[in-house]
Design an enzyme around this catalytic site. Structure first.
Site, PDB file in Angstrom:
ATOM      1  N   PHE A   1       1.159   4.995   0.951  1.00 15.65           N
ATOM      2  CA  PHE A   1       0.582   6.043   1.798  1.00 15.65           C
ATOM      3  C   PHE A   1       1.244   7.357   1.417  1.00 15.65           C
ATOM      4  CE2 PHE A   1       0.269   2.134   4.163  1.00 15.65           C
ATOM      5  CZ  PHE A   1      -0.921   2.218   4.864  1.00 15.65           C
TER       6      PHE A   1
ATOM      7  N   THR B   1       0.851  -1.184   0.000  1.00 19.90           N
ATOM      8  CA  THR B   1       0.000   0.000   0.000  1.00 19.90           C
ATOM      9  C   THR B   1       0.890   1.239   0.000  1.00 19.90           C
ATOM     10  OG1 THR B   1      -1.883  -1.055   1.044  1.00 19.90           O
ATOM     11  CG2 THR B   1      -1.742   1.313   1.305  1.00 19.90           C
TER      12      THR B   1
END
Ligand code: PEP
Ligand code: MN
Length: 662
Positions: free
Chosen positions: A557, A555
């Protein structure tokens, strides 16, 4: 509670952590309780805590003890290394060496020559290892040599040179102390003492060094067992230091091809037995330069918290351990490889921002950006709660000590940044399995005064988390964030009978299950999809780990900050580093060839597209918006000109920020 008589230790050790406001009267009551139950009791200062260490061939009612006034926490162990044991402290210790942290989700690399040979040599060494990303400088001023005729080190003079080099390049220093008589004189010059392999069981030295309260790098003795090594650490902890870093540097075996044999399994073994951070010294382990980088990478893969590596600007001329010292370019290559490998084991290489020493942060923060941002950093906002993936990303970026503001929704992150309650926010924007998180892109458009100033990429490993007695058969409902469900689709498809229940965030889902256990009625029909950290935080079980559809699950961020009058809070990126990437969102009118025209504008200005994604605009069927990431050009004017041309063609154009790519 079982006694560990099988290991030859009949004693049960109870560690009672007193709360900071416990009165001496409270303390005496606890002590009498323990003594009445047949324990002998010792007071122990442990960092900022006061502990009562009770030892006896008996047991006590933990619940009753916990309820006594002034008691914060009770733990028990049957291990002889009580303070070092994972049983008495579940959370990892994060040691701090002159403001640089070791442990947790980071990989911290210590590097430098075997010995300090001259002022020039240690300055040159410091310059090159720092340039490649080492965060602590090593070097021996006192050398314990096998032969009395070999170079013994420059002593205090060498230490002065080393301190100067550390200061010049903004790196704390670690150096070996070989005798109790030098401990005091070295105290103000070193950031951490190193106890060498040959001295691991020099108990008088351990006691004296431990009593300084300074951090200690404790090498494993060449023929020490794991337990002997932990008991040596216990000497240091009992004497008063909390920051003990274990260092595996190879043990003596029948194999003589390499200098020693690196006990790689000692890393996971130690991680299980102790909360202390463990690093590896591949240089002394193998003794042959060309074997060092591969061995170092194996140690990282096995889960160590860092390395200490010998690097010399001119290894052929080294006074000691030249054959195992890396050339600066070998070290640079190794650091680049570690950067790639670290996320695979859910860690991140800690890099010193390239900044003058004078600008170091003063808040004891060490995350990737903590030093760069420290002048303005107060609070970082994230969505979720303790144990959330966003919080783990926050820890990577700003360090565990950073003060944080958990909120319940993504818009609340933007509100907190705009309202000044937080200086930075950590926001997930894209996952490698499920794509962009549109809600957050939309929020950047809705809040044009919040901009991207940094990014972090994190591997996501999902677990199926339950209460202790739950099994696959008892589960009926699975709770998680929609992203959790999407990323574990294949696993969930194998269990069609389970009912998915959407929660605001993964950690909140775990929390809700922990509540059932806390209330005394653990619900075995419930499971959550979340991180192993969330399971640990709430004392639940990871019934199955690694349930994401594809292990290459990352992921991205972003770190967001408020735009102040057209400039972000940290407009020049990190620690004066130039931004390498920029993100934009634009939409176009429904006109033939318009997307081509827009992309050609970027191309004409020499901008490289790193990402292009389209999505329908809500409420405008068949109209699309485009998410674009571009590599920043060397000349900022190219970027400005491209944006100006693009704004003439696009229906709308939103510049989300320029930042340093992770
Ligand atoms: C050293 O790190 O310089 C050293 C002498 O190591 P060890 O004590 O592991 O031999
Ligand atoms: Mn050496």
């Amino acid at each position: 509670m079982t006694l560990a008589s099988a290991q030859g230790y009949d004693n049960l050790i109870m560690i009672i952590v007193l709360s900071r406001d416990a009165s001496s009267h409270n303390k005496e009551i606890v002590k009498s309780y323990l003594k009445d139950n047949g324990f002998s009791v010792r007071e122990q200062i442990f960092g900022d805590d006061l502990l009562l260490c009770a030892s006896g061939k008996t047991t006590a009612d933990v619940r009753e003890l916990t309820l006594l006034p002034g008691v914060e926490r009770v733990a028990s162990t049957s291990k002889p290394y009580q303070l070092a044991s994972r049983e008495t402290q579940a959370a990892d210790t994060i040691a701090s060496v002159g403001g640089v942290q070791i442990g947790g989700a980071r990989i911290s690399v210590i590097a430098g020559p075997c010995a300090v040979e001259s002022k020039t040599q240690i300055m040159e060494s410091a310059a090159c290892v720092r340039e490649s990303g080492a965060v602590i400088l090593r070097g021996g001023a006192y050398k314990p040599r096998t032969s009395p005729y070999a170079f013994q080190g420059l002593g205090m003079e060498g230490l002065e040179y080393m301190k100067a080099a550390g200061e010049a390049y903004g790196m704390p220093i670690v150096t070996e102390v070989v005798s109790p008589e030098f401990v005091e004189a070295m105290k103000d010059l070193v950031d951490a003492y190193q106890i060498g392999a040959r001295n691991m069981q020099n108990f008088e030295l351990l006691k004296k060094v431990g009593a300084t309260g300074k951090p200690v790098l404790l090498k494993r003795g060449p023929s020490a067992t794991i337990e002997e090594w932990l008991l040596a650490a216990e000497y240091l902890l009992a004497a008063g230091t909390k920051d003990v870093i274990l260092c595996e540097r190879g043990i003596r075996t029948f194999e003589t091809y390499t200098r020693n044999t690196l006990d790689i399994s000692a890393i996971p073994v130690m991680k299980g037995l102790s909360h202390l951070p463990i690093i590896v010294d591949p240089s002394h382990a193998v003794g042959i330069r060309n074997l060092v980088p591969k061995t170092a990478l194996a140690a990282i893969a096995a889960g160590c918290d860092g390395l200490t590596v010998e690097v010399h600007p001119n290894p052929e001329k080294a006074f000691s351990d030249g054959p195992q010292s890396l050339y600066p370019e070998q070290f640079e290559r190794l650091m680049r490889d570690i950067e790639v490998l670290a996320p695979v084991v859910c860690k991140e290489l800690l890099r010193t921002p390239k900044k003058p020493a004078a600008a170091q942060n003063n808040k004891g923060l060490d995350g990737k950006w903590a030093q760069a941002f420290s002048l303005v950093m107060e609070k970082v906002v994230f969505c979720g709660e303790n144990g959330a993936y966003s919080e783990q990303a926050l820890n990577r970026a700003f360090g565990e000590n950073c003060s944080r503001l958990p909120v319940k929704s993504f818009p609340a992150i933007f509100d907190a940044i705009l309202g000044g309650e937080a200086t930075f926010g950590v926001i997930p924007v894209e996952n490698s399995l499920t794509g962009s998180i549109h809600e957050n892109y939309d929020l950047f458009i809705r809040y044009p005064d919040v901009v991207i100033v940094g990014e972090i990429k994190m591997r996501i490993v999902h677990c199926l988390i339950t209460t202790e007695d739950a099994t696959f058969e008892t589960i009926k409902t699975v709770r998680s964030h929609p992203q959790g469900f999407a990323q574990c689709k294949e696993f969930l498809d194998e269990h069609p009978g389970w009912r998915p229940e959407t929660w605001n965030n993964t950690a909140a889902a775990v929390h809700s299950i922990a509540e059932t256990a806390r209330s005394g009625k653990p619900d075995v029909t419930l499971a959550a999809i979340a991180s192993e950290t969330a399971a640990k935080v709430h004392g639940l079980k990871a019934l199955k780990t690694g349930i994401e559809t594809n292990p290459l699950n990352y992921t991205r961020f972003v770190i967001a900050a408020r735009n102040e009058g057209g400039k972000a809070l940290v407009p020049d990126g990190l620690a004066g580093q130039k931004p390498t990437k920029a993100s934009l969102v634009f939409s176009v009118k429904d006109k033939p060839g318009i997307l081509y025209t827009c992309l050609q504008i970027l191309n004409n200005h020499g901008l490289n597209l790193a990402k292009l994604e389209s999505r329908p605009i809500v409420g405008q069927p068949w109209n699309y918006m485009f998410y674009v990431d571009i590599t920043m050009p060397d000349e900022k004017q190219n970027m400005d000109a491209a944006l100006s041309d693009l704004s003439k063609q696009a229906e709308s154009l939103h510049f989300l920020g320029a930042y340093r790519a992770a």
